[in-house]
Write an enzyme that holds these catalytic residues in place. Structure first.
Site, mmCIF file in Angstrom:
data_model
loop_
_atom_site.group_PDB
_atom_site.id
_atom_site.type_symbol
_atom_site.label_atom_id
_atom_site.label_comp_id
_atom_site.label_asym_id
_atom_site.label_seq_id
_atom_site.Cartn_x
_atom_site.Cartn_y
_atom_site.Cartn_z
ATOM 1 N N GLU A 231 0.653 -1.362 -0.135
ATOM 2 C CA GLU A 231 -0.643 -0.167 0.215
ATOM 3 C C GLU A 231 1.057 2.034 0.072
ATOM 4 O O GLU A 231 0.513 2.283 0.784
ATOM 5 C CB GLU A 231 -0.931 0.092 1.401
ATOM 6 N N HIS B 36 -10.435 -5.961 -1.934
ATOM 7 C CA HIS B 36 -11.245 -5.667 -1.170
ATOM 8 C C HIS B 36 -12.226 -4.825 -2.331
ATOM 9 O O HIS B 36 -12.138 -3.803 -2.530
ATOM 10 C CB HIS B 36 -11.280 -4.867 -0.307
ATOM 11 N N GLU C 127 -6.019 -10.632 -1.289
ATOM 12 C CA GLU C 127 -7.075 -10.609 -0.695
ATOM 13 C C GLU C 127 -8.575 -10.117 -0.491
ATOM 14 O O GLU C 127 -9.311 -9.704 -0.530
ATOM 15 C CB GLU C 127 -6.617 -9.311 0.202
ATOM 16 N N ASN D 99 2.197 -5.228 -3.720
ATOM 17 C CA ASN D 99 0.735 -5.275 -2.779
ATOM 18 C C ASN D 99 -0.231 -4.046 -2.177
ATOM 19 O O ASN D 99 0.731 -3.328 -1.549
ATOM 20 C CB ASN D 99 0.628 -6.137 -1.873
ATOM 21 N N ASP E 132 -12.649 -10.120 -0.938
ATOM 22 C CA ASP E 132 -13.300 -10.536 -0.392
ATOM 23 C C ASP E 132 -14.445 -9.151 -0.817
ATOM 24 O O ASP E 132 -14.356 -8.308 -1.748
ATOM 25 C CB ASP E 132 -12.829 -9.634 1.657
HETATM 26 C C1 XIL Z 1 -6.018 -5.915 8.445
HETATM 27 C C2 XIL Z 1 -6.545 -7.286 9.139
HETATM 28 O O1 XIL Z 1 -7.272 -8.066 8.706
HETATM 29 C C3 XIL Z 1 -7.417 -6.567 10.732
HETATM 30 O O2 XIL Z 1 -7.032 -8.302 11.382
HETATM 31 C C4 XIL Z 1 -6.411 -5.585 10.939
HETATM 32 O O3 XIL Z 1 -6.733 -5.045 12.050
HETATM 33 C C5 XIL Z 1 -6.359 -4.444 10.689
HETATM 34 O O4 XIL Z 1 -5.270 -4.974 8.792
HETATM 35 N N1 XIL Z 1 -4.703 -4.154 3.711
HETATM 36 C C6 XIL Z 1 -4.269 -5.088 4.510
HETATM 37 C C7 XIL Z 1 -4.113 -6.535 5.418
HETATM 38 O O5 XIL Z 1 -2.546 -5.275 3.686
HETATM 39 O O6 XIL Z 1 -2.783 -6.279 6.155
HETATM 40 C C8 XIL Z 1 -5.483 -5.474 6.196
HETATM 41 O O7 XIL Z 1 -5.932 -6.687 6.735
HETATM 42 C C9 XIL Z 1 -6.303 -4.878 5.624
HETATM 43 C C10 XIL Z 1 -6.328 -3.986 4.328
#
Ligand code: XIL
Length: 298
Positions: free
Chosen positions: A127, A205, A232, A169, A234
């Site tokens: 990020e 996401h 990641e 990422n 979802d």
């Molecule tokens: C999130 C986790 O799912 C949570 O449990 C934590 O509190 C915060 O981080 N992008 C990412 C992940 O790269 O590491 C994040 O994970 C979600 C967004």
């Protein structure tokens, strides 16, 4: 095949899930995880605050428990994440300049060395690009140490674990847009100058629609000579959830260099996106329509 991992493996891909060491004792949860997935990633256990809570004092207990579970089941492990502006230990948040740069590179070296040979792909940097139309870097304490912090991190990671694929990422990169193009330009630059980078992670996401250029975006990164991983995934629950999951899976399957998909959690109530019910299993561990859509698309 009848599970996500076995189906993905038929085309040489992996299908993974984000998890935590504290869940290893949850029987219903682990039954599903062990049955369905052939890769795991630590949702939090390998982040900077977890692995180096005090400067120079490393804690690998939970990361090691996840690796050892994966190895005992023949699963691979993604590494997440070596450097990120969030979830930094407070001591790092208080540093700047060369003290922070040196601490960050030391962190990369120590953690990647500890897990050497056990991680198939590392999110070396997470990020680092800004949202919106600039296509530029996100402001952060790491960015303020100099624009070359990302390449310094990748070089340190390569030296520490030459066998791991090294990924950049990010999120909101789910189509061709200013942010994903900024990352595209960085990867092209790294490739042209020999900075070691092997893969781009698209967090994915997702809300209730999927960008129509999702597959095209994966393809353009692949055409630069890097792998792409959906890291990641979802999807906000709503009318389109199963369709969006299927479209993402088909897009990955359509690009040879899209090598795997990871979902960001197992059962809906445990998702970091409270109330979105964005995962493949409900709170009782039952398969949702989205699960079947993914399985059929693999
Ligand atoms: C999130 C986790 O799912 C949570 O449990 C934590 O509190 C915060 O981080 N992008 C990412 C992940 O790269 O590491 C994040 O994970 C979600 C967004």
């Amino acid at each position: 095949a009848t599970t996500l991992g076995a189906s993905a493996a038929q085309t040489g891909r992996y299908f993974g899930v984000a998890t935590s060491a504290f869940r290893l004792s949850d029987t219903n949860y682990m039954t599903i995880l062990n049955r369905e997935f052939n890769s795991i990633v630590a949702e939090n256990d390998m982040k900077w605050d977890a692995t180096e809570p005090q400067q120079g004092r490393f804690n690998y207990t939970n990361g090691d428990r996840l690796v050892s579970h994966a190895q005992s089941r023949g699963m691979t492990v993604r590494g997440h994440t070596l450097l990120w502006h969030a979830q930094q230990p407070s001591w790092a948040q208080g540093l700047s300049g060369s003290a922070l740069r040196n601490a960050a590179i030391n962190h990369v070296t120590q953690v990647a060395t500890h897990f050497r040979g056990k991680i198939h792909s590392w999110d070396v940097v997470n990020e680092a690009f800004a949202d919106g139309g600039s296509g530029g870097r996100r402001d952060s304490n790491l960015q303020r140490t100099g624009n070359d912090w990302i390449e310094a991190a990748f070089r340190a990671a390569r030296t520490a674990d030459p066998g791991a694929k090294l990924c950049y990422n990010d999120y909101n990169t789910d189509g061709i847009n200013a942010k994903s193009t900024g990352i595209y330009n960085m990867v092209r630059d790294f490739k042209s100058r020999g900075v070691p980078i092997d893969c781009v992670g698209l967090q994915s996401h997702l809300g209730t629609t999927l960008d129509s250029t999702y597959q095209q975006n994966i393809q353009r990164f692949a055409d630069l000579g890097v792998d792409v991983q959906i890291t990641e995934l979802d999807v906000q629950q709503g009318g389109n959830q199963a369709n969006i999951y299927a479209s993402v899976t088909r897009a990955c399957m359509a690009v040879a260099r899209c090598t795997g998909i990871t979902v960001w959690g197992l059962r809906d109530p445990e998702s970091w996106r409270t109330g979105a019910n964005p995962l493949l299993f409900d709170g009782n561990g039952n398969k949702k329509a989205a699960y079947t859509a993914v399985l059929n698309a693999l």
